[in-house]
Scaffold this motif. Structure first.
Motif, PDB file in Angstrom:
ATOM      1  N   THR A  20       0.817  -1.214   0.000  1.00  0.00           N
ATOM      2  CA  THR A  20       0.000   0.000   0.000  1.00  0.00           C
ATOM      3  C   THR A  20       0.854   1.268   0.000  1.00  0.00           C
ATOM      4  O   THR A  20       0.437   2.297  -0.513  1.00  0.00           O
ATOM      5  CB  THR A  20      -0.958   0.025   1.200  1.00  0.00           C
ATOM      6  OG1 THR A  20      -0.205  -0.125   2.409  1.00  0.00           O
ATOM      7  CG2 THR A  20      -1.984  -1.096   1.096  1.00  0.00           C
ATOM      8  N   GLU A  38      -1.228  -4.778   2.769  1.00  0.00           N
ATOM      9  CA  GLU A  38      -2.416  -5.468   3.252  1.00  0.00           C
ATOM     10  C   GLU A  38      -1.981  -6.829   3.780  1.00  0.00           C
ATOM     11  O   GLU A  38      -0.961  -7.367   3.345  1.00  0.00           O
ATOM     12  CB  GLU A  38      -3.422  -5.670   2.118  1.00  0.00           C
ATOM     13  CG  GLU A  38      -3.999  -4.386   1.578  1.00  0.00           C
ATOM     14  CD  GLU A  38      -4.911  -4.628   0.376  1.00  0.00           C
ATOM     15  OE1 GLU A  38      -5.018  -5.776  -0.080  1.00  0.00           O
ATOM     16  OE2 GLU A  38      -5.492  -3.643  -0.096  1.00  0.00           O
ATOM     17  N   ASN A  82       1.412  -5.848   9.290  1.00  0.00           N
ATOM     18  CA  ASN A  82       1.201  -5.253   7.968  1.00  0.00           C
ATOM     19  C   ASN A  82       2.279  -4.240   7.584  1.00  0.00           C
ATOM     20  O   ASN A  82       2.051  -3.337   6.804  1.00  0.00           O
ATOM     21  CB  ASN A  82      -0.183  -4.605   7.889  1.00  0.00           C
ATOM     22  CG  ASN A  82      -0.297  -3.426   8.828  1.00  0.00           C
ATOM     23  OD1 ASN A  82       0.493  -3.279   9.760  1.00  0.00           O
ATOM     24  ND2 ASN A  82      -1.275  -2.586   8.603  1.00  0.00           N
TER      25      ASN A  82
END
Length: 121
Positions: A20, A38, A82
């Motif tokens: 991301t 993610e 993450n």
């Protein structure tokens, strides 16, 4: 009707490793790279940090490619749910270039996700 249910897990797996963002900052004399992603899968995520200088890719750290010897003693790595964080110590102008964080799920080499960030001293 079962045929339509089969693609759903494949799509979830592919989404489970999407990068991301990739950010870079200097902390003292170390470059810190934060690779956020993610994490919607239980499968292991493989990763690779690299730099491209003069059109040549150099692997710094990771589980996909073999890190170049010159970087091995300069890296420190942490990984949480993450985010994967790489520190490159003794950062100089020789380390300037385009840094990449690339992720892929184990056993699915065709499903990769990556982001780049340009770093100048």
């Amino acid at each position: 009707t079962w045929e339509w249910a089969l693609p759903v897990p494949v799509l979830q797996v592919a989404r489970g490793q999407k990068v991301t963002s990739l950010t870079a900052c200097l902390v003292d004399q170390s470059l810190r790279l934060d690779c956020r992603h993610e994490n919607s899968t239980t499968s292991p995520i493989q990763y690779e940090f690299s730099i491209t200088r003069e059109k040549k890719k150099h692997v710094i750290f990771g589980t996909m490619g073999v890190p170049e010897h010159s970087y091995r003693s300069r890296t420190n790595f942490t990984s949480k749910y993450n985010i994967k964080v790489l520190y490159l110590s003794s950062f100089t102008t020789k380390d300037e270039g385009m840094y990449t964080c690339e992720l892929q799920l184990s056993g699915q080499p065709t499903t990769t996700s990556s982001k780049n960030v340009s770093v100048l001293r």
